[in-house]
Design a protein around this motif. Structure first.
Motif, PDB file in Angstrom:
ATOM      1  N   THR A 119       0.832  -1.195   0.000  1.00 53.21           N
ATOM      2  CA  THR A 119       0.000   0.000   0.000  1.00 53.21           C
ATOM      3  C   THR A 119       0.870   1.249   0.000  1.00 53.21           C
ATOM      4  N   ASP A 152      -6.077  -0.885  -4.799  1.00 55.83           N
ATOM      5  CA  ASP A 152      -5.569  -1.397  -3.530  1.00 55.83           C
ATOM      6  C   ASP A 152      -6.508  -2.475  -3.001  1.00 55.83           C
ATOM      7  N   GLU A 153      -6.144  -3.715  -3.184  1.00 55.03           N
ATOM      8  CA  GLU A 153      -6.945  -4.851  -2.741  1.00 55.03           C
ATOM      9  C   GLU A 153      -8.426  -4.634  -3.019  1.00 55.03           C
TER      10      GLU A 153
HETATM   11 MG   LIG Z   1      -2.414  -2.473   2.281  1.00 55.33          MG
END
Ligand SMILES: [Mg+2]
Ligand SMILES: Nc1ncnc2c1ncn2[C@@H]1O[C@H](COP(=O)(O)OP(=O)(O)OP(=O)(O)O)[C@@H](O)[C@H]1O
Lengths: 369, 305
Positions: A46, A161-162
């Motif tokens: 991240t 992000d995910e």
């Molecule tokens: Mg993360």
């Protein structure tokens, strides 16, 4: 997908106080590439993604986006858009207003704006839901709104992000297919952060595996699965049987080792390989070991005893003890031939392919404070 | 026969339903608030009802004539003196609430966004002035704004003026300044709470979609903190309309507000019905003004694109 670099990350480090979240990361991502950052929780994925978006400022290094040095640019001046893990749908706006949010600055004519919003909603298959509010949407729908809102900006790079981690398994698999199709259709560079190795393998053109703020390996899904460079990479991408082997001889780009009961095995020599102690770690994937039934014969066989068995529906995972090996071997068998009926303790024979072994380099020592 | 059967059918489910209701969250919630509710009913609604009743009666010296009349309202609405007082009271309370919210918002924003680990310390500091008595705080403004007060001596010593300014105290400005200071903490807290609830990733999303910091504030932070702004507004506006102490102490002749007139009717004037009518009119006017302000705020914020 062209060879032109869209993102170039050069020697980027990031400290939080004395904690090093990114440690000298360098990588280059091509135009139109689907690139994944894969790694365990807390490895800095991240942080790296947010550095590209402009929400974190690296302590050292430079990030070039489409050739432009970008560290000094605020997020709103970068040609990137982000799909946040929590989706970050504006709760005070409806779906259409969410998607139109970034367009307002472009001062389009109302018809043009409406058309682009409509097209974006069509693309993520949300047409007709334009008037809904954020709280009236399901998780999958929110995710699509977030995608449409970012894609409508026609960014050069889309950062995710995910994006699928909050969805259930079924929906996640559906969205994976959709993401891949969408990326092919729009041709934009996608950078996906994930800790799900199957997601990374299924979607990406290339994967970067990260541990402790460093990049351990960058390669295509197939290469990274079949030829992991280190033990940790191999382990993170799925099951692997590790063996301690003695180096017998070294050639220009091959190494031959004595892999205990597997006998002498020839391995591809990785770059910069040096067997200091004369001992190396080699690995073989569980699915590369095969059960032999009654009259089956194979050039390379071993006999062993089933120590454990786990049923997974389409496959059965077996743990097989072999005399002369420190660790039992894991193997995966499809259930077509009755592997799920083998009792624990049964004597079995298994076949292996000596070419399926990979030589694994030592992992760099963890240098964290 | 059928009717009886239906009756029986209709009857049977009710006892279990009632029992289910008694166990429901709603019932438990009501049971929990009922003492407070009864207390509020007794001490808030009854007096208000009595005031409303009085406003339709007439007083002859010590006797109350209970025949229905609108005479009090006619006086309250048409006598120029009361009209002026209403206008001034509403004007002052509107000014006070606008100024208070405008000053409080940045403070609340700073604590919420840049308070770091010391947020609670900051909030604590905000409430410190409330520890002293309201009266003392008002009196201290007298010292600050007075003829030989801190403000005048300060300005003289800085060479900005050469003789004390008299326009600081005993007028509506003094009332506004004092009230803003008194109510700031009550405005900061609700705004702070609603700012705390704003999801920070939403602001990042706005920045990501091309907004500068300022634009992201106006398009995301401000609309999402609107509930806090509205409650701050109401919390300040409603009580200040009827404030009695501050105009009395620092308002002088030009700072008189409606509460002074109401007090006069209930006291020296010995005309309770007129006082009651003035009170009820104040309540209605402040409700209307507050509703107008809330609608205007909502409308303006929704227009921000
Ligand atoms: Mg993360
Ligand atoms: N603002 C911060 N202050 C201090 N440390 C931080 C901060 N943000 C991240 N870190 C640390 O940096 C490391 C990397 O964080 P990051 O969020 O990039 O991890 P990640 O790989 O995305 O993990 P996950 O899969 O759990 O999301 C973590 O160990 C985290 O504790």
């Amino acid at each position: 997908m062209s060879d032109r670099a869209m993102i170039q990350i050069e020697k980027v480090s990031k400290f939080y106080g004395i904690y090093m979240a990114l440690d000298d990361v360098s990588l280059s991502i091509g135009e139109g590439e689907f690139f994944s950052l894969l790694g365990p929780s807390g490895c800095g994925k991240t942080t790296l993604l947010r550095s590209i978006a402009g929400f974190e400022t690296p302590t050292a290094g430079e990030i070039y986006i489409d050739g432009v040095p970008s560290l000094a640019l605020p997020p709103n001046k970068r040609p990137t858009n982000m799909v946040f893990q929590s989706y970050a749908i504006f709760p005070h706006l409806d779906v259409a207003e969410n998607v139109a949010y970034g367009l307002k600055r472009l001062k389009l004519s109302p018809e043009e704006e409406k058309k682009r919003v409509g097209d974006a909603l069509d693309m993520v298959r949300l047409s007709g839901l334009g008037q809904r509010k954020a709280h009236e949407l399901s998780g999958g729908q929110r995710q699509r709104v977030a995608l449409a809102r970012a894609l409508v900006m026609r960014p050069k790079v889309l950062l995710l992000d995910e994006p699928l981690s909050a969805l259930d398994k079924k929906l996640r698999e559906e969205m994976q297919v959709e993401l891949r199709t969408l990326q092919k259709a729009v041709g934009i560079t996608f950078i996906l952060v994930t800790h799900d190795q199957y997601e990374a393998l299924a979607l990406s053109d290339r994967i970067a595996v990260m541990f402790g703020g460093r990049i351990a390996q960058i390669a295509s899904p197939k290469e990274i699965y079949q030829r992991p460079r280190t033990r940790k990479v191999a382990d993170f991408l799925g099951g692997m049987n590790f063996l301690n082997a003695k180096v017998l001889g070294e050639q220009a780009n091959a190494v031959s080792v004595d892999a205990a009961r597997f006998g002498a095995v020839n391995l591809v020599k990785p770059q910069g390989f040096a067997a200091a102690s004369g001992h190396v770690t080699v690995g073989i994937r569980p699915e590369r070991l095969r059960l032999l039934w009654d009259d089956d014969r194979a050039p390379h066989e071993l006999t062993g005893r089933i120590e454990n068995r786990a049923y997974f529906g389409e496959v059965t995972h077996l743990t097989v003890g072999i005399d002369g090996l420190e660790q039992p071997l894991s193997m995966v068998e499809t259930n077509n031939f009755g592997a799920d009926d083998l009792p624990v303790g049964a004597e079995i024979r298994l076949a292996y392919d000596p070419d399926a072994f990979v030589l694994l380099a030592e992992d760099p020592p963890v240098s964290r404070v | 026969m059928t009717a009886a059967a239906f009756g029986a059918v209709a009857e049977t489910p009710s006892p279990p339903r009632r029992r289910a209701w008694m166990r429901s969250e709603e019932a438990r919630g009501l049971a929990m608030v009922s003492p407070t509710f009864l207390y509020a009913l007794a001490l808030l609604f009854l007096p208000v009802l009595i005031v409303i009743a009085y406003s339709f009666w007439t007083q002859n010296y010590l006797d109350i004539d209970r025949t229905f009349t609108l005479e009090n309202y006619r006086q309250a609405l048409t006598e120029p003196i009361y009209r002026d007082l209403f206008v001034r009271s509403l004007w002052i309370s509107l000014t006070v609430s606008i100024v208070t919210v405008v000053f409080s918002y940045p403070v609340a924003w700073f604590i919420s966004f840049h308070g770091g680990v010391h947020k609670n310390l900051w909030l604590f500091l905000v409430t410190v002035p409330c520890w002293t008595s309201y009266l003392l705080r008002v009196m201290s403004w007298k010292i600050i704004l007075g003829y030989g007060g801190v403000m005048n001596t300060g300005l003289i010593s800085m060479g900005l003026i050469d003789k004390p300014v008299t326009s600081l105290l005993y007028n509506s400005n003094a009332v506004v300044i004092t009230l803003v200071h008194s109510w700031a903490a009550f405005a900061i807290l609700p705004i702070y709470v609603s700012l705390q609830k704003v999801d920070r990733t939403l602001i990042e999303a706005a920045r990501d979609l091309g907004d500068s910091r300022v634009r992201a504030f106006f398009r995301v932070t401000l609309p999402l903190s609107l509930p806090g702004v509205i409650s701050a507004f109401l919390i300040v506006m409603i009580p200040t309309v009827g404030d009695y102490v501050t105009p009395r102490l620092v308002g002088g002749k030009d700072g008189v507000m409606i509460a002074t007139a109401i007090q006069a009717q209930f006291g020296k004037g010995a005309n309770w019905p007129l006082g009651a009518a003035l009170s009820v009119t104040t309540m209605i006017l402040v409700s209307l003004a507050a509703a107008a302000v809330v609608l205007a705020l909502k409308f303006t914020v929704r227009r921000i694109k």
